[in-house]
Design a protein around this motif. Sequence first.
Motif, PDB file in Angstrom:
ATOM      1  N   PHE A 292      -8.450   3.548  -6.045  1.00  0.00           N
ATOM      2  CA  PHE A 292      -7.148   2.907  -6.167  1.00  0.00           C
ATOM      3  C   PHE A 292      -6.519   3.117  -7.545  1.00  0.00           C
TER       4      PHE A 292
ATOM      5  N   TYR B  95       0.814  -1.219   0.000  1.00  0.00           N
ATOM      6  CA  TYR B  95       0.000   0.000   0.000  1.00  0.00           C
ATOM      7  C   TYR B  95       0.848   1.271   0.000  1.00  0.00           C
TER       8      TYR B  95
ATOM      9  N   GLN C  63      -3.847   3.937  -2.652  1.00  0.00           N
ATOM     10  CA  GLN C  63      -5.180   4.029  -2.065  1.00  0.00           C
ATOM     11  C   GLN C  63      -5.402   5.443  -1.554  1.00  0.00           C
TER      12      GLN C  63
END
Length: 226
Positions: free
Chosen positions: A144, A89, A158
């Motif tokens: 995203f 992430y 994100q």
Amino acid sequence: MSTTAVTTSTTSVVPHPVEDLKLEAVVIPVSDVDKSKAFYSGLGWRSDADFAFDNGFRVVQFTPPGSPASVQFGSNITTAEPGSAQGLYLVVSDVQAARDEIASYGVEISEVFHPVEPGAQFVPDGGSGRVEGRADQGASYGSFATFVDLDGNTWLLQEVTNRLPGRIDRAATSFASEHDLAQALIRVATAHGEHEARNGGEYDEQWPVWYAAYMVAEQSGTELPQ
């Protein structure tokens, strides 16, 4: 899984203080250290280290802009297969701007999308579980974009603007970069304009207090002022 029995009691128990455990580096497996170093350097990430030793061990570290955590790769650093790190992430305040910036470095990256099936953001190529464009009403956590490095390690942008409760200590809110602060100010200015409109359109002399309360609440996931 622990087999220790868990019991409940009406007696309040004060937890013992614990030492901070700060996740500051994640190892990713790569096949060619020098090519990977050039790739991550080309993204504008900060180069922190490149240490090589006589026994063949080598560690390279990069830190993404505004990130409290870094990535490491090198030689004799992991037995994982190159490209097996998936769904790493990168949290951003504006997913479209972040996506476009990465694309400007010549990196192939998906268009911004939102999943309509649980977990679709992790499925290669997405299939029918992804819909192009940001999440409805710009929902935090819902938008995203993805890209891969030279070995296929997968990165996931994100967009997070309003944190869920309990994710950040309200007394320790902070902004990682000038860009994050600017985006937060844009959001609070918009919200404050709506606040003034609801109150007859009169100038709010206490706007600095309202701004501060809103920005801290947004980041810590507590109720936003109205």
